[in-house]
Motif scaffolding. Structure first.
Motif, short mmCIF file in Angstrom:
data_model
loop_
_atom_site.label_atom_id
_atom_site.label_comp_id
_atom_site.label_asym_id
_atom_site.label_seq_id
_atom_site.Cartn_x
_atom_site.Cartn_y
_atom_site.Cartn_z
N GLY A 217 0.82 -1.20 0.00
CA GLY A 217 0.00 0.00 0.00
C GLY A 217 0.86 1.25 0.00
O GLY A 217 0.59 2.21 -0.74
N TYR A 218 1.91 1.25 0.82
CA TYR A 218 2.82 2.39 0.87
C TYR A 218 3.68 2.46 -0.39
O TYR A 218 3.74 3.49 -1.06
CB TYR A 218 3.72 2.26 2.11
N GLY A 219 4.35 1.37 -0.72
CA GLY A 219 5.30 1.39 -1.83
C GLY A 219 4.65 1.58 -3.19
O GLY A 219 5.08 2.42 -3.99
N GLU A 220 3.60 0.82 -3.47
CA GLU A 220 2.93 0.96 -4.75
C GLU A 220 2.08 2.23 -4.81
O GLU A 220 1.89 2.81 -5.88
CB GLU A 220 2.08 -0.28 -5.04
N GLY A 221 1.57 2.64 -3.65
CA GLY A 221 0.87 3.92 -3.61
C GLY A 221 1.79 5.07 -3.97
O GLY A 221 1.42 5.97 -4.73
N TRP A 222 3.03 5.02 -3.46
CA TRP A 222 4.01 6.04 -3.82
C TRP A 222 4.31 5.98 -5.32
O TRP A 222 4.41 7.02 -5.98
CB TRP A 222 5.29 5.87 -3.01
N GLY A 223 4.47 4.77 -5.87
CA GLY A 223 4.76 4.65 -7.29
C GLY A 223 3.68 5.27 -8.16
O GLY A 223 3.97 6.00 -9.12
N LEU A 224 2.42 5.03 -7.84
CA LEU A 224 1.33 5.60 -8.61
C LEU A 224 1.23 7.11 -8.38
O LEU A 224 0.94 7.88 -9.32
CB LEU A 224 0.01 4.91 -8.24
N TYR A 225 1.49 7.55 -7.17
CA TYR A 225 1.54 8.99 -6.89
C TYR A 225 2.62 9.65 -7.74
O TYR A 225 2.44 10.77 -8.24
CB TYR A 225 1.80 9.20 -5.40
N CYS A 226 3.75 8.97 -7.94
CA CYS A 226 4.83 9.52 -8.76
C CYS A 226 4.40 9.70 -10.21
O CYS A 226 4.86 10.63 -10.89
CB CYS A 226 6.07 8.62 -8.69
N GLU A 227 3.54 8.83 -10.71
CA GLU A 227 3.00 9.02 -12.06
C GLU A 227 2.25 10.35 -12.12
O GLU A 227 2.40 11.12 -13.08
CB GLU A 227 2.08 7.86 -12.42
N ASN B 58 11.09 9.55 4.01
CA ASN B 58 11.95 9.33 5.17
C ASN B 58 11.32 8.43 6.22
O ASN B 58 12.02 7.82 7.02
CB ASN B 58 12.31 10.67 5.81
N MET B 59 10.00 8.35 6.21
CA MET B 59 9.32 7.49 7.16
C MET B 59 9.57 6.02 6.85
O MET B 59 9.53 5.17 7.73
CB MET B 59 7.81 7.78 7.13
N GLY B 60 9.86 5.72 5.60
CA GLY B 60 10.04 4.34 5.21
C GLY B 60 8.71 3.65 4.99
O GLY B 60 7.64 4.24 5.13
N SER B 61 8.78 2.39 4.66
CA SER B 61 7.58 1.61 4.36
C SER B 61 6.80 1.34 5.64
O SER B 61 7.28 0.67 6.56
CB SER B 61 7.97 0.29 3.68
N VAL B 62 5.59 1.89 5.70
CA VAL B 62 4.75 1.78 6.90
C VAL B 62 3.33 1.43 6.47
O VAL B 62 2.94 1.66 5.32
CB VAL B 62 4.75 3.10 7.70
N PRO B 63 2.53 0.89 7.38
CA PRO B 63 1.10 0.69 7.06
C PRO B 63 0.44 2.03 6.76
O PRO B 63 0.86 3.07 7.27
CB PRO B 63 0.55 0.07 8.35
N LEU B 64 -0.59 2.00 5.93
CA LEU B 64 -1.22 3.26 5.52
C LEU B 64 -1.86 4.01 6.68
O LEU B 64 -1.84 5.25 6.69
CB LEU B 64 -2.25 2.99 4.42
N ASP B 65 -2.40 3.30 7.67
CA ASP B 65 -2.97 4.03 8.80
C ASP B 65 -1.88 4.74 9.61
O ASP B 65 -2.09 5.83 10.14
CB ASP B 65 -3.83 3.12 9.68
N THR B 66 -0.70 4.13 9.66
CA THR B 66 0.44 4.78 10.32
C THR B 66 0.89 6.00 9.52
O THR B 66 1.21 7.05 10.08
CB THR B 66 1.60 3.79 10.49
N LEU B 67 0.93 5.86 8.20
CA LEU B 67 1.30 6.99 7.34
C LEU B 67 0.37 8.17 7.59
O LEU B 67 0.83 9.32 7.73
CB LEU B 67 1.26 6.56 5.87
#
Length: 594
Positions: free
Chosen positions: A446-456, A566-575
């Protein structure tokens, strides 16, 4: 198989240097690290440090100088007995975590707790449902990845690789026995997602120099003395001929004669043993959100309708005179949109990446030193592989079947997979200052792929989409991820057929048919994973909108992005919780400024 099954490694935490100022989140982490530890902090630290050392032994790993795990000279055990031992251990860890008073944890340990607990819960769930009896999916295999993507640089690394190669027969036999158990209880990879995957085994059955392992030993760098290079290559030749190739041949026979013919015809995850609970556990693992299949499906339908309106506006901008379906056919068939050679496609992606490099200072205050390269997907994987995939050392682009690889999609794909997406994320993680070792190995989709799509989407902010066709390519990628919310839940909860899913994706995106079919087979074999992208991206976009609303003219995307990366890979609720704190801190700082 390693307990981070099918997860990319790395992607975490704070980044260093390059002459840029430390971000606000990095500063707050440094301050918190200097605060006195509580009893709760020490209890948590003891727990995750012990689990890390235990996991290294369990999964045949050791740490490098950066605290990242790497394989040793043998492969892990994957027997049912080993899996039961791991489940018992992680069940005990979860029980001990329940005893820790989260309210007494320091800010950094509060994040560590959330990451650790979410990760261990997912690991334990996968063992409860015996996911190891399905040890591959449509494009990720337990027999793949054993040969390094890029050749090692030290002689000792080649010797460890030779040790792992000698252990392949035992490792394959254990996986085969697990797969037989899955066959017996109807818990298999659906047959449609196994078809043709046996072909990825074939190159490794070669007894000679064409075996991919031998190619690795033919490219030992000159930093290894010549005599040692010769000895290692000769030893590899014997190991490939007498051990590796026969083991792959045995696996190939099992796949073709036993597994594929008997695999499930049914593609619905909820029809598996304990199917509804299993599918819900996969939704939770990949999205790190407590959402039902019904809620996700409805959200997907709304996003599809919204993005379709954006796509219609872009079509009008091109001046095309015709229907949506006719525009898709135009994009899929006009030669102007396709590379004529693999090098042309790779060069296009590399050019996009380099253009974005020049704009990274507008996105972050801190940049990594580590560089990645752009490579083609290996030949043995390309026919059934995704369009691209990014990692620390390389960003892979698929050059197989060029008439199915439109260039108008490539800008968005490069932003997602290469920079500022996954390869950039991995480099930031590599150069992180001290964080617990387990954080360097934990990745949440959720964090990693969410960031990838946000980068698009960030490409629109950076101005790298040069034509309406490239913007439509971005939109078709966004539509693709929104359609996944509908398709994944459609297949695994509502009982959609494969053809129904293919038709839905073809009708709503400009993806080529080969990509559509490969993607649908991936969703069939990997329940829940496809949901992570859009839900993660929507979370980040919502946080950005909130920051802009709260901060107004004081909003600066650079510290905002720093805080997320900088937070690193975290659960989305933590993000969400941590970024809400960040926004309020930024607001307080702006209000206090003269």
């Amino acid at each position: 198989m390693k307990h981070h099954i099918f997860l990319l490694s790395g992607l975490v935490a704070l980044v260093s240097g390059c002459g840029f100022p430390m971000s606000a989140v990095a500063q707050s982490a440094t301050i918190s690290a200097e605060q006195p530890e509580s009893d709760a902090d020490r209890a948590l630290q003891a727990l995750y440090e012990a689990e890390w050392e235990w996991s290294l032994q369990e999964f045949a790993e050791e740490t490098d100088e950066n605290g990242r795990s790497e394989p040793t000279d043998h492969l892990p055990s994957v027997t049912p007995e080993a899996q039961a031992r791991r489940l018992a251990y992680w069940t005990d860890v979860l029980a001990q975590l329940e005893k820790i008073d989260v309210d007494r944890l320091s800010p950094e340990e509060r994040i560590n707790y959330a990451v650790f607990r979410t990760k261990i819960a997912a690991d334990a769930n996968n063992l409860r449902y015996k996911r190891y009896e399905r040890p591959f999916n449509s494009d990720t295999f337990f027999w793949g990845g054993l040969n390094p993507r890029t050749p090692p640089s030290e002689a000792d690394e080649y010797r460890k690789l030779l040790g792992r190669m000698r252990d392949i027969p035992r490792y394959f036999d254990e996986n085969i026995e697990n797969m037989r158990a899955g066959l017996a209880r109807g818990f298999t990879v659906p047959k449609v997602s196994t078809l043709g995957r046996d072909e990825t085994i074939v190159p490794y059955t070669d007894l000679g120099s064409d075996n991919p392992f031998m190619k690795t030993f033919m490219n030992i760098p000159d930093s290894v003395p010549a005599a040692e290079r010769k000895r290692l290559a000769a030893e590899a030749e014997q190991v490939v001929r007498d051990i590796v190739a026969p083991a792959y041949a045995k696996l190939l026979t099992f796949m073709r004669e036993d597994y594929i013919p008997s695999a499930n015809e049914d593609i619905m995850a909820e029809n598996l043993p304990d199917g509804p609970a299993f599918y819900q556990s996969q939704i939770r693992e990949y999205t790190t959100l407590d959402m039902t299949a019904e809620d996700i499906h409805e959200l997907g339908l709304k996003e599809v309708a919204r993005i379709r309106a954006d796509m219609d506006a872009t079509i009008a901008e091109t001046g095309f005179d015709g229907s949506f379906e006719e525009f898709l056919e135009f994009l899929r068939t006009d030669p102007q949109f396709y590379a004529k050679t693999p090098k042309e496609l790779l060069s296009f992606s590399a050019y996009v990446a380099k253009r974005v490099d020049g704009k990274l200072k507008d996105l972050f205050t801190v940049l990594p030193r580590y560089r990645f390269t752009v490579l083609p997907v290996p030949d043995e994987l390309a026919p059934i592989y995704t369009s691209g995939r990014g990692g620390l050392e390389s960003c892979l682009m698929n050059t197989y079947d060029l008439p199915s690889r439109p260039l108008y999609n490539l800008t968005a794909l490069t932003l997602h997979e290469c920079v500022p997406g996954h390869s950039h994320q991995a480099a930031m993680a590599l150069e992180a200052p001290d964080r617990p070792d387990f954080r360097r190995q934990t990745y949440f989709s959720g964090y990693g792929e969410g960031w990838g799509l946000y980068c698009e989407w960030l490409g629109t902010v950076l101005g790298v989409y040069d034509t309406p066709y490239e913007e439509f390519g971005r939109q078709t990628f966004e539509m693709w991820r929104a359609a996944r919310l509908v398709i994944d839940t459609g297949i695994h909860h509502y009982g959609w057929s494969r053809q129904q899913a293919i038709d839905y994706l073809l009708a709503n995106t400009a993806l080529a048919r080969i990509d559509v079919e490969n993607e649908i087979d991936r969703y069939i074999a990997w329940p829940g994973q496809a949901l992570a992208y859009k839900l993660g991206e929507m979370t980040i976009r919502d946080l950005r909108a909130k920051a802009q609303a709260e901060l107004g003219d004081d909003f600066d995307q650079r510290p905002f992005h720093d805080a997320i990366i900088n937070m690193g890979s975290v659960p989305l609720d933590t993000l969400v919780a941590e970024m809400d704190r960040f926004i309020q801190e930024q607001k307080a700082g702006a209000d206090a400024a003269p």
